[in-house]
Design a protein around this motif. Structure first.
Motif, PDB file in Angstrom:
ATOM      1  N   LEU A   1       0.851  -1.186   0.000  1.00  0.00           N
ATOM      2  CA  LEU A   1       0.000   0.000   0.000  1.00  0.00           C
ATOM      3  C   LEU A   1       0.888   1.238   0.000  1.00  0.00           C
ATOM      4  O   LEU A   1       1.567   1.525   0.994  1.00  0.00           O
ATOM      5  N   LEU A   2       0.891   1.966  -1.118  1.00  0.00           N
ATOM      6  CA  LEU A   2       1.795   3.098  -1.275  1.00  0.00           C
ATOM      7  C   LEU A   2       1.032   4.372  -1.628  1.00  0.00           C
ATOM      8  O   LEU A   2      -0.064   4.335  -2.174  1.00  0.00           O
ATOM      9  N   ARG A   3       1.685   5.492  -1.315  1.00  0.00           N
ATOM     10  CA  ARG A   3       1.158   6.803  -1.678  1.00  0.00           C
ATOM     11  C   ARG A   3       2.360   7.728  -1.874  1.00  0.00           C
ATOM     12  O   ARG A   3       3.325   7.683  -1.109  1.00  0.00           O
ATOM     13  N   TYR A   4       2.310   8.574  -2.899  1.00  0.00           N
ATOM     14  CA  TYR A   4       3.405   9.506  -3.175  1.00  0.00           C
ATOM     15  C   TYR A   4       3.085  10.858  -2.567  1.00  0.00           C
ATOM     16  O   TYR A   4       2.116  11.513  -2.949  1.00  0.00           O
ATOM     17  N   ASN A   5       3.900  11.280  -1.610  1.00  0.00           N
ATOM     18  CA  ASN A   5       3.796  12.610  -1.017  1.00  0.00           C
ATOM     19  C   ASN A   5       4.651  13.560  -1.860  1.00  0.00           C
ATOM     20  O   ASN A   5       5.874  13.575  -1.750  1.00  0.00           O
ATOM     21  N   ILE A   6       4.001  14.325  -2.730  1.00  0.00           N
ATOM     22  CA  ILE A   6       4.724  15.222  -3.633  1.00  0.00           C
ATOM     23  C   ILE A   6       5.437  16.310  -2.846  1.00  0.00           C
ATOM     24  O   ILE A   6       6.578  16.685  -3.150  1.00  0.00           O
ATOM     25  N   PHE A   7       4.775  16.849  -1.837  1.00  0.00           N
ATOM     26  CA  PHE A   7       5.329  17.956  -1.056  1.00  0.00           C
ATOM     27  C   PHE A   7       6.671  17.574  -0.431  1.00  0.00           C
ATOM     28  O   PHE A   7       7.631  18.342  -0.456  1.00  0.00           O
ATOM     29  N   ASN A   8       6.744  16.376   0.134  1.00  0.00           N
ATOM     30  CA  ASN A   8       7.982  15.906   0.772  1.00  0.00           C
ATOM     31  C   ASN A   8       8.861  15.094  -0.166  1.00  0.00           C
ATOM     32  O   ASN A   8       9.955  14.699   0.215  1.00  0.00           O
ATOM     33  N   ASP A   9       8.373  14.826  -1.384  1.00  0.00           N
ATOM     34  CA  ASP A   9       9.068  13.961  -2.337  1.00  0.00           C
ATOM     35  C   ASP A   9       9.416  12.624  -1.686  1.00  0.00           C
ATOM     36  O   ASP A   9      10.569  12.194  -1.665  1.00  0.00           O
ATOM     37  N   GLU A  10       8.378  11.960  -1.180  1.00  0.00           N
ATOM     38  CA  GLU A  10       8.553  10.690  -0.489  1.00  0.00           C
ATOM     39  C   GLU A  10       7.500   9.683  -0.943  1.00  0.00           C
ATOM     40  O   GLU A  10       6.332  10.038  -1.136  1.00  0.00           O
ATOM     41  N   ILE A  11       7.925   8.443  -1.098  1.00  0.00           N
ATOM     42  CA  ILE A  11       6.980   7.338  -1.270  1.00  0.00           C
ATOM     43  C   ILE A  11       6.718   6.768   0.117  1.00  0.00           C
ATOM     44  O   ILE A  11       7.647   6.337   0.809  1.00  0.00           O
ATOM     45  N   ILE A  12       5.443   6.807   0.533  1.00  0.00           N
ATOM     46  CA  ILE A  12       5.082   6.349   1.870  1.00  0.00           C
ATOM     47  C   ILE A  12       4.347   5.020   1.764  1.00  0.00           C
ATOM     48  O   ILE A  12       3.471   4.832   0.916  1.00  0.00           O
ATOM     49  N   MET A  13       4.728   4.102   2.628  1.00  0.00           N
ATOM     50  CA  MET A  13       4.078   2.802   2.699  1.00  0.00           C
ATOM     51  C   MET A  13       3.235   2.721   3.959  1.00  0.00           C
ATOM     52  O   MET A  13       3.675   3.140   5.036  1.00  0.00           O
ATOM     53  N   LYS A  14       2.024   2.209   3.828  1.00  0.00           N
ATOM     54  CA  LYS A  14       1.169   1.982   4.984  1.00  0.00           C
ATOM     55  C   LYS A  14       1.206   0.509   5.337  1.00  0.00           C
ATOM     56  O   LYS A  14       0.968  -0.349   4.489  1.00  0.00           O
ATOM     57  N   LYS A  15       1.505   0.218   6.588  1.00  0.00           N
ATOM     58  CA  LYS A  15       1.575  -1.166   7.068  1.00  0.00           C
ATOM     59  C   LYS A  15       0.805  -1.217   8.380  1.00  0.00           C
ATOM     60  O   LYS A  15       1.274  -0.718   9.392  1.00  0.00           O
ATOM     61  N   GLY A  16      -0.402  -1.759   8.315  1.00  0.00           N
ATOM     62  CA  GLY A  16      -1.269  -1.697   9.488  1.00  0.00           C
ATOM     63  C   GLY A  16      -1.708  -0.260   9.716  1.00  0.00           C
ATOM     64  O   GLY A  16      -2.262   0.379   8.834  1.00  0.00           O
ATOM     65  N   GLU A  17      -1.408   0.265  10.893  1.00  0.00           N
ATOM     66  CA  GLU A  17      -1.726   1.662  11.205  1.00  0.00           C
ATOM     67  C   GLU A  17      -0.477   2.520  11.236  1.00  0.00           C
ATOM     68  O   GLU A  17      -0.509   3.648  11.750  1.00  0.00           O
ATOM     69  N   GLU A  18       0.623   2.019  10.695  1.00  0.00           N
ATOM     70  CA  GLU A  18       1.878   2.773  10.703  1.00  0.00           C
ATOM     71  C   GLU A  18       2.262   3.190   9.296  1.00  0.00           C
ATOM     72  O   GLU A  18       1.830   2.582   8.310  1.00  0.00           O
ATOM     73  N   TYR A  19       3.089   4.228   9.219  1.00  0.00           N
ATOM     74  CA  TYR A  19       3.493   4.802   7.938  1.00  0.00           C
ATOM     75  C   TYR A  19       5.017   4.851   7.888  1.00  0.00           C
ATOM     76  O   TYR A  19       5.656   5.304   8.837  1.00  0.00           O
ATOM     77  N   PHE A  20       5.585   4.407   6.747  1.00  0.00           N
ATOM     78  CA  PHE A  20       7.027   4.342   6.612  1.00  0.00           C
ATOM     79  C   PHE A  20       7.482   4.916   5.282  1.00  0.00           C
ATOM     80  O   PHE A  20       6.813   4.751   4.263  1.00  0.00           O
ATOM     81  N   LYS A  21       8.605   5.580   5.314  1.00  0.00           N
ATOM     82  CA  LYS A  21       9.186   6.146   4.097  1.00  0.00           C
ATOM     83  C   LYS A  21      10.055   5.107   3.411  1.00  0.00           C
ATOM     84  O   LYS A  21      10.900   4.475   4.029  1.00  0.00           O
TER      85      LYS A  21
END
Length: 217
Positions: free
Chosen positions: A74-94
């Motif tokens: 489960l991924l989402r691109y944060n354009i503002f921070n230029d980061e690909i964020i992964m959601k794992k459970g209720e946590e978020y990781f770069k």
């Protein structure tokens, strides 16, 4: 016998190293990800309902694949921070920007890591060429009205006009998608480019795909 034993030992070590390496890649190195937990929005102290616009390419975390990695993430691109964020459970990781440079987000977006920053693919691929864009998002802080005549405002994320580039996937080079830069990069194609650019404004994927047909033929 000693030579045979040494050979077996070397092969065993090589096999173990390969297994460790593959495991680290397939798990996206979760130890490093765990140490890089990030704010899911990108601005400290800002809640989900406290801003207008969006810092994300897509607000939802979407099922995605990563080149050379097994499984769906489960991924989402944060354009503002230029980061690909992964959601794992209720946590978020770069996702670390080392060794992972191609993301297919729900067959909707292709994100490429080029020279340490993320670009969004904006065309098909043709003979090692594709068109990518660099998206930027500005953040405007909220403002409290100081008196009855003043007008407050909510925090806001605002998209800026993206820059487009021709990307050579083999040499990892970017060429600005402008007439002068394209003709300098492909002098043998200048006549064809002149004709094409007079008829096309390079505004949508169909234009970019047609450009690739000229450059890559």
């Amino acid at each position: 016998m000693r030579k045979i034993g040494l050979l077996v030992s070397l092969l065993s070590v090589g096999f173990c190293f390969s297994q460790i390496k593959n495991t680290a890649l397939n798990n996206l190195n979760y130890d490093r990800l765990m140490s890089q937990a990030v704010n899911k929005i990108g601005v400290s102290g800002l809640a989900d309902n406290e801003y207008e616009g969006s810092p994300f390419l897509d607000k939802e975390f979407l099922p995605s694949t990563i080149m050379n990695e097994k499984g769906t993430f489960l991924l989402r691109y944060n354009i503002f921070n230029d980061e690909i964020i992964m959601k794992k459970g209720e946590e978020y990781f770069k996702i670390p920007k080392e060794g992972v440079d191609y993301f297919n987000i729900n067959n909707k977006y292709i994100i490429r890591l080029i020279n340490g920053t993320y670009y969004i693919q904006s065309s098909s691929e043709k003979n090692n060429y594709t068109v990518v864009r660099k998206q930027e998002v500005k953040f405007i802080s909220s403002k409290v009205a100081e008196n009855t005549y003043d007008q407050g405002r909510s925090a806001k994320f605002s998209n800026t006009k993206p820059d487009y580039f021709l990307f050579n996937m083999e040499t990892k080079t970017l060429i600005p998608l402008k007439a002068g830069d394209l003709k300098n990069a492909f002098p043998m194609k200048e006549a064809d480019l002149n004709v094409f650019l007079k008829k096309n404004k390079l505004k949508d994927p169909q234009d970019y795909n047609a450009l690739l047909e000229i450059i890559a033929k």
